[in-house]
Design a protein around this motif. Structure first.
Motif, PDB file in Angstrom:
ATOM      1  N   MET A  22       3.477  -0.962   3.846  1.00  0.00           N
ATOM      2  CA  MET A  22       3.308   0.391   3.326  1.00  0.00           C
ATOM      3  C   MET A  22       4.574   0.870   2.613  1.00  0.00           C
ATOM      4  SD  MET A  22       0.889   2.456   6.009  1.00  0.00           S
ATOM      5  CE  MET A  22      -0.085   3.226   4.719  1.00  0.00           C
ATOM      6  N   ILE A  47      -0.281  -5.781   5.896  1.00  0.00           N
ATOM      7  CA  ILE A  47      -0.142  -4.595   5.046  1.00  0.00           C
ATOM      8  C   ILE A  47       1.292  -4.094   5.106  1.00  0.00           C
ATOM      9  CG2 ILE A  47      -0.819  -2.176   4.729  1.00  0.00           C
ATOM     10  CD1 ILE A  47      -3.597  -2.944   5.808  1.00  0.00           C
ATOM     11  N   TYR A  53       6.970  -1.608   6.573  1.00  0.00           N
ATOM     12  CA  TYR A  53       7.062  -0.538   5.584  1.00  0.00           C
ATOM     13  C   TYR A  53       8.317  -0.745   4.755  1.00  0.00           C
ATOM     14  CZ  TYR A  53      10.491   1.499   8.755  1.00  0.00           C
ATOM     15  OH  TYR A  53      11.593   1.698   9.540  1.00  0.00           O
ATOM     16  N   GLY A 110      -3.121   6.267   1.781  1.00  0.00           N
ATOM     17  CA  GLY A 110      -2.772   4.953   2.303  1.00  0.00           C
ATOM     18  C   GLY A 110      -3.063   4.791   3.785  1.00  0.00           C
ATOM     19  N   PHE A 111      -2.837   5.861   4.574  1.00  0.00           N
ATOM     20  CA  PHE A 111      -3.115   5.779   6.013  1.00  0.00           C
ATOM     21  C   PHE A 111      -4.598   5.506   6.254  1.00  0.00           C
ATOM     22  CE2 PHE A 111       0.415   9.007   5.915  1.00  0.00           C
ATOM     23  CZ  PHE A 111       1.396   8.146   6.385  1.00  0.00           C
ATOM     24  N   LEU A 132       0.823  -1.212   0.000  1.00  0.00           N
ATOM     25  CA  LEU A 132       0.000   0.000   0.000  1.00  0.00           C
ATOM     26  C   LEU A 132       0.854   1.259   0.000  1.00  0.00           C
ATOM     27  CD1 LEU A 132      -2.851   1.300   0.385  1.00  0.00           C
ATOM     28  CD2 LEU A 132      -2.582   0.887   2.847  1.00  0.00           C
ATOM     29  N   CYS A 173      -5.593   1.944   5.334  1.00  0.00           N
ATOM     30  CA  CYS A 173      -5.127   1.010   6.365  1.00  0.00           C
ATOM     31  C   CYS A 173      -6.006   1.088   7.607  1.00  0.00           C
ATOM     32  CB  CYS A 173      -3.668   1.334   6.707  1.00  0.00           C
ATOM     33  SG  CYS A 173      -2.908   0.165   7.852  1.00  0.00           S
ATOM     34  N   GLY A 211       2.122   5.107   9.824  1.00  0.00           N
ATOM     35  CA  GLY A 211       1.661   3.884   9.181  1.00  0.00           C
ATOM     36  C   GLY A 211       1.564   2.724  10.150  1.00  0.00           C
ATOM     37  N   LEU A 253      -9.435  -0.500   6.984  1.00  0.00           N
ATOM     38  CA  LEU A 253      -9.382  -1.964   6.972  1.00  0.00           C
ATOM     39  C   LEU A 253      -9.252  -2.519   8.378  1.00  0.00           C
ATOM     40  CD1 LEU A 253      -7.102  -2.584   3.845  1.00  0.00           C
ATOM     41  CD2 LEU A 253      -9.554  -3.062   4.054  1.00  0.00           C
ATOM     42  N   ARG A 254      -8.371  -1.916   9.172  1.00  0.00           N
ATOM     43  CA  ARG A 254      -8.206  -2.398  10.547  1.00  0.00           C
ATOM     44  C   ARG A 254      -9.469  -2.146  11.364  1.00  0.00           C
ATOM     45  NH1 ARG A 254      -4.970  -5.342   8.358  1.00  0.00           N
ATOM     46  NH2 ARG A 254      -2.707  -5.137   8.620  1.00  0.00           N
ATOM     47  N   ALA A 290      -0.373  -0.826   9.997  1.00  0.00           N
ATOM     48  CA  ALA A 290       0.479  -1.488   9.013  1.00  0.00           C
ATOM     49  C   ALA A 290       1.416  -2.462   9.727  1.00  0.00           C
ATOM     50  CB  ALA A 290       1.280  -0.463   8.221  1.00  0.00           C
ATOM     51  N   ASP A 291       1.805  -3.525   9.035  1.00  0.00           N
ATOM     52  CA  ASP A 291       2.690  -4.531   9.624  1.00  0.00           C
ATOM     53  C   ASP A 291       4.158  -4.237   9.355  1.00  0.00           C
ATOM     54  OD1 ASP A 291       0.797  -6.967  10.485  1.00  0.00           O
ATOM     55  OD2 ASP A 291       0.023  -6.052   8.669  1.00  0.00           O
TER      56      ASP A 291
END
Length: 242
Positions: A83, A81, A104, A65-66, A55, A69, A96, A72-73, A101-102
């Motif tokens: 980023m 994810i 970056y 993108g933020f 993303l 994310c 992020g 979705l969460r 996000a997991d």
């Protein structure tokens, strides 16, 4: 959800970069879909079973993108994810991770690093996060992309490798033909074809050629299952590959 490291959604408005990533990941056996804005990304993730989402932070339209994310969460979507952020934007990376996000990756990046990150994210549901998947004497190295049976190398194509990886990531579980199609190919795949059966047949022949027997069970009208405790390779000499 079980992330299998097989099907990836790329959310990137730079069409050239999106095309480059699609080609690079496709060569490595991933199923890849590309969308160019946040609204399309949300629609795709909420209707399709992706293993990882790549993303970009900067997207056109009302959703960056933020926000994608965070949305979705907020909907309890647990798909990993990754980023893509700008070179010196430390605050982007912090934000992020804060919105869920997991991982970056900083632009510009090498494809090899993206591949390594995707494989690491795809293993997060495994108890030991090992790069090696095993069933009996069968071993699949997700990093080096190698398969062996009792130490004997098995030469697989990328698609064969991806199907076997999917089955090994879910030992003993029924994997439908549609799941295999969606994880190994993409939206362009002609679902009425018998390619899955062809590839499963090739896998079985190659495993049998090194004494593995047939660890892949066909479930009528259901799909395929890899026995969690696949038989070990027989000590007798393996037949020559045809």
């Amino acid at each position: 959800r079980h992330a299998g490291g097989m099907r990836v959604l790329i959310v990137e408005d730079d069409r050239r970069l999106g095309a480059v990533l699609r080609r690079g990941l496709d060569r490595e056996g991933f199923g890849v879909d590309v969308v160019g804005d946040g609204a399309a990304a949300l629609a795709a993730v909420l209707t399709t079973d992706f293993d990882v989402v790549v993303l970009d932070v900067m997207l056109p339209g009302s959703l960056d993108g933020f926000e994608v994310c965070a949305e979705l969460r907020g909907r309890r979507v647990r798909t990993p994810i990754l980023m893509l952020t700008a070179l010196d934007a430390v605050e982007e990376r912090v934000r992020g991770l804060d919105v869920g996000a997991d991982d970056y990756l900083v632009k510009p990046f090498a494809l090899s690093e993206l591949l390594a990150r995707l494989r690491a994210l795809s293993r997060r549901h495994l108890d030991d996060r090992s790069a090696i998947l095993r069933a009996g004497a069968l071993e699949l190295d997700t990093v080096r992309r190698r398969v062996s049976v009792a130490g004997m190398a098995v030469g697989l194509t990328m698609k064969e490798f991806s199907i076997l990886e999917l089955l090994l990531l879910h030992p003993g579980q029924l994997i439908s033909r549609t799941q295999i199609e969606e994880h190994v190919w993409n939206y362009d795949f002609a679902g009425e074809s018998n390619l899955v059966e062809v590839y499963i047949g090739r896998l079985r022949r190659k495993l049998a050629a090194v004494g593995m027997g047939n660890p892949i069970e066909t479930v009528r009208h259901g799909g395929y299952r890899l026995e969690a405790r696949a038989p070990s390779a027989t000590p007798s000499g393996a037949p020559d590959s045809a």
